[in-house]
Design a protein around this motif. Structure first.
Motif, mmCIF file in Angstrom:
data_model
loop_
_atom_site.group_PDB
_atom_site.id
_atom_site.type_symbol
_atom_site.label_atom_id
_atom_site.label_comp_id
_atom_site.label_asym_id
_atom_site.label_seq_id
_atom_site.Cartn_x
_atom_site.Cartn_y
_atom_site.Cartn_z
ATOM 1 N N ILE A 216 0.873 -1.167 0.000
ATOM 2 C CA ILE A 216 0.000 0.000 0.000
ATOM 3 C C ILE A 216 0.912 1.220 0.000
ATOM 4 C CG2 ILE A 216 -1.691 1.300 1.353
ATOM 5 C CD1 ILE A 216 -2.643 -1.426 2.454
ATOM 6 N N ARG A 217 0.566 2.231 -0.747
ATOM 7 C CA ARG A 217 1.413 3.434 -0.796
ATOM 8 C C ARG A 217 1.644 3.971 0.605
ATOM 9 N NH1 ARG A 217 -0.948 6.669 -6.076
ATOM 10 N NH2 ARG A 217 -0.753 4.888 -7.459
ATOM 11 N N ASN A 218 2.900 4.299 0.889
ATOM 12 C CA ASN A 218 3.326 4.840 2.184
ATOM 13 C C ASN A 218 3.085 3.888 3.350
ATOM 14 O OD1 ASN A 218 4.078 7.302 0.891
ATOM 15 N ND2 ASN A 218 1.935 7.928 0.933
ATOM 16 N N ALA A 219 3.100 2.576 3.071
ATOM 17 C CA ALA A 219 2.923 1.569 4.125
ATOM 18 C C ALA A 219 3.719 0.327 3.747
ATOM 19 C CB ALA A 219 1.446 1.230 4.292
ATOM 20 N N ILE A 220 3.862 -0.588 4.691
ATOM 21 C CA ILE A 220 4.565 -1.838 4.392
ATOM 22 C C ILE A 220 3.587 -2.996 4.153
ATOM 23 C CG2 ILE A 220 6.668 -1.197 5.609
ATOM 24 C CD1 ILE A 220 5.694 -2.972 7.935
ATOM 25 N N THR A 221 2.316 -2.791 4.434
ATOM 26 C CA THR A 221 1.295 -3.821 4.242
ATOM 27 C C THR A 221 1.112 -4.105 2.759
ATOM 28 O OG1 THR A 221 0.150 -2.983 6.187
ATOM 29 C CG2 THR A 221 -1.111 -4.418 4.729
ATOM 30 N N PRO A 222 1.100 -5.379 2.356
ATOM 31 C CA PRO A 222 0.852 -5.679 0.943
ATOM 32 C C PRO A 222 -0.517 -5.164 0.491
ATOM 33 C CG PRO A 222 1.744 -7.599 2.053
ATOM 34 C CD PRO A 222 1.413 -6.596 3.115
ATOM 35 N N SER A 223 -0.532 -4.539 -0.660
ATOM 36 C CA SER A 223 -1.760 -4.014 -1.243
ATOM 37 C C SER A 223 -2.694 -5.150 -1.641
ATOM 38 C CB SER A 223 -1.398 -3.195 -2.490
ATOM 39 O OG SER A 223 -2.536 -2.916 -3.264
ATOM 40 N N ASN A 224 -3.981 -4.883 -1.654
ATOM 41 C CA ASN A 224 -4.940 -5.858 -2.168
ATOM 42 C C ASN A 224 -4.739 -6.094 -3.667
ATOM 43 O OD1 ASN A 224 -6.065 -6.274 0.365
ATOM 44 N ND2 ASN A 224 -7.529 -4.623 0.099
ATOM 45 N N HIS A 225 -4.064 -5.172 -4.339
ATOM 46 C CA HIS A 225 -3.686 -5.414 -5.738
ATOM 47 C C HIS A 225 -2.738 -6.610 -5.814
ATOM 48 C CE1 HIS A 225 -5.470 -1.912 -7.723
ATOM 49 N NE2 HIS A 225 -5.123 -1.207 -6.645
ATOM 50 N N TYR A 226 -1.910 -6.794 -4.795
ATOM 51 C CA TYR A 226 -0.923 -7.873 -4.752
ATOM 52 C C TYR A 226 -1.612 -9.246 -4.720
ATOM 53 C CZ TYR A 226 3.884 -9.507 -3.553
ATOM 54 O OH TYR A 226 5.127 -10.073 -3.535
ATOM 55 N N SER A 227 -2.784 -9.322 -4.137
ATOM 56 C CA SER A 227 -3.542 -10.578 -4.132
ATOM 57 C C SER A 227 -4.511 -10.637 -5.308
ATOM 58 C CB SER A 227 -4.303 -10.739 -2.809
ATOM 59 O OG SER A 227 -5.251 -9.712 -2.639
ATOM 60 N N ALA A 228 -4.471 -9.644 -6.178
ATOM 61 C CA ALA A 228 -5.337 -9.549 -7.362
ATOM 62 C C ALA A 228 -6.812 -9.465 -6.973
ATOM 63 C CB ALA A 228 -5.067 -10.692 -8.336
ATOM 64 N N THR A 229 -7.080 -8.841 -5.832
ATOM 65 C CA THR A 229 -8.449 -8.664 -5.339
ATOM 66 C C THR A 229 -8.822 -7.181 -5.277
ATOM 67 O OG1 THR A 229 -7.691 -8.745 -3.046
ATOM 68 C CG2 THR A 229 -8.447 -10.822 -4.021
ATOM 69 N N ALA A 230 -8.155 -6.379 -6.098
ATOM 70 C CA ALA A 230 -8.463 -4.949 -6.175
ATOM 71 C C ALA A 230 -8.260 -4.492 -7.607
ATOM 72 C CB ALA A 230 -7.562 -4.145 -5.237
ATOM 73 N N MET A 231 -8.967 -3.435 -7.969
ATOM 74 C CA MET A 231 -8.803 -2.844 -9.300
ATOM 75 C C MET A 231 -8.921 -1.335 -9.197
ATOM 76 S SD MET A 231 -12.433 -3.726 -11.124
ATOM 77 C CE MET A 231 -13.985 -3.158 -10.406
ATOM 78 N N ASP A 232 -8.265 -0.661 -10.123
ATOM 79 C CA ASP A 232 -8.377 0.785 -10.267
ATOM 80 C C ASP A 232 -8.970 1.060 -11.638
ATOM 81 O OD1 ASP A 232 -7.179 1.104 -7.800
ATOM 82 O OD2 ASP A 232 -5.207 1.572 -8.608
ATOM 83 N N LEU A 233 -9.968 1.931 -11.693
ATOM 84 C CA LEU A 233 -10.627 2.287 -12.942
ATOM 85 C C LEU A 233 -10.503 3.785 -13.178
ATOM 86 C CD1 LEU A 233 -13.903 0.174 -12.517
ATOM 87 C CD2 LEU A 233 -11.810 -0.465 -13.745
ATOM 88 N N ASN A 234 -10.104 4.144 -14.393
ATOM 89 C CA ASN A 234 -9.978 5.552 -14.786
ATOM 90 C C ASN A 234 -9.141 6.350 -13.790
ATOM 91 O OD1 ASN A 234 -11.496 4.985 -17.052
ATOM 92 N ND2 ASN A 234 -13.407 5.712 -16.164
ATOM 93 N N ALA A 235 -7.946 5.838 -13.523
ATOM 94 C CA ALA A 235 -7.065 6.440 -12.513
ATOM 95 C C ALA A 235 -6.706 7.890 -12.823
ATOM 96 C CB ALA A 235 -5.797 5.603 -12.371
ATOM 97 N N MET A 236 -6.543 8.220 -14.072
ATOM 98 C CA MET A 236 -6.176 9.607 -14.416
ATOM 99 C C MET A 236 -7.290 10.588 -14.076
ATOM 100 S SD MET A 236 -3.102 9.266 -15.447
ATOM 101 C CE MET A 236 -2.699 10.784 -16.269
ATOM 102 N N ALA A 237 -8.527 10.146 -14.173
ATOM 103 C CA ALA A 237 -9.670 11.011 -13.858
ATOM 104 C C ALA A 237 -9.940 11.087 -12.363
ATOM 105 C CB ALA A 237 -10.918 10.507 -14.579
#
Length: 177
Positions: free
Chosen positions: A72-93
């Motif tokens: 996770i940004r600014n943390a040591i905990t693995p992101s849920n993206h790392y387990s492929a259980t998260a998604m980001d949509l239209n990040a630029m917007a």
């Protein structure tokens, strides 16, 4: 076994449990690299609904993703993206830390998203609802495999669920296994 924040096992690049989900939105087909089976199906299902009911999820900029080996940004905990259980949509917007970005300036869009998440029985959380730093691009699984399997089996019978499975035929057997 190491897990992400939501307690799902981490997946390294190349893991056989990763699947490139084809999202056959009427506004344009796109793909997301997510966990196979119920968790990936639920995120793909939401991505399809989002692309057709909230805002299109495609364009010249590749700003939509799922699996990523990182903390996770600014943390040591693995992101849920790392387990492929998260998604980001239209990040630029919808930049990290910003609120009421793009379509989310409209209360009707936020209300529709909240209604959909309730209809999905709370298996996914939206980063726009975080108590700290908001992340309006972000969606993550927040339930265990048993709850996700039950919800995936229910939703795979819906028209949208059937469209996702038609575009990803190998996943029906994974969900039902």
């Amino acid at each position: 076994m190491t897990t992400s924040q939501n307690r799902w096992p981490l997946l390294e690049y190349g893991d056989q449990r990763l699947h490139t989900w084809v999202i056959p939105a009427r506004t344009g087909t796109f793909t997301l690299r997510l966990r196979n089976g119920s968790a990936g199906f639920l995120l793909a299902y939401l991505a399809l609904w989002y692309a057709e009911k909230i805002e299109p999820v495609f364009g010249r900029v590749l700003d939509d993703w799922g699996h990523a080996v990182r903390a996770i940004r600014n943390a040591i905990t693995p992101s849920n993206h790392y387990s492929a259980t998260a998604m980001d949509l239209n990040a630029m917007a919808h930049p990290l830390g910003k609120v009421r970005t793009g379509i989310f300036r409209r209360r009707t869009a936020v209300d529709a998203l909240h209604a959909k998440l309730r209809k999905m029985r709370g298996v996914i959380r939206w980063g726009g609802d975080y108590h700290g730093r908001k992340d309006e691009m972000h969606f993550e699984i927040v339930q265990n495999i048993t709850v996700c399997e039950r919800e995936a089996r229910r939703l795979m019978k819906t028209p949208r669920g059937r469209r996702i499975l038609a575009a990803n035929p190998s996943q029906r057997a994974v969900i039902l296994s």
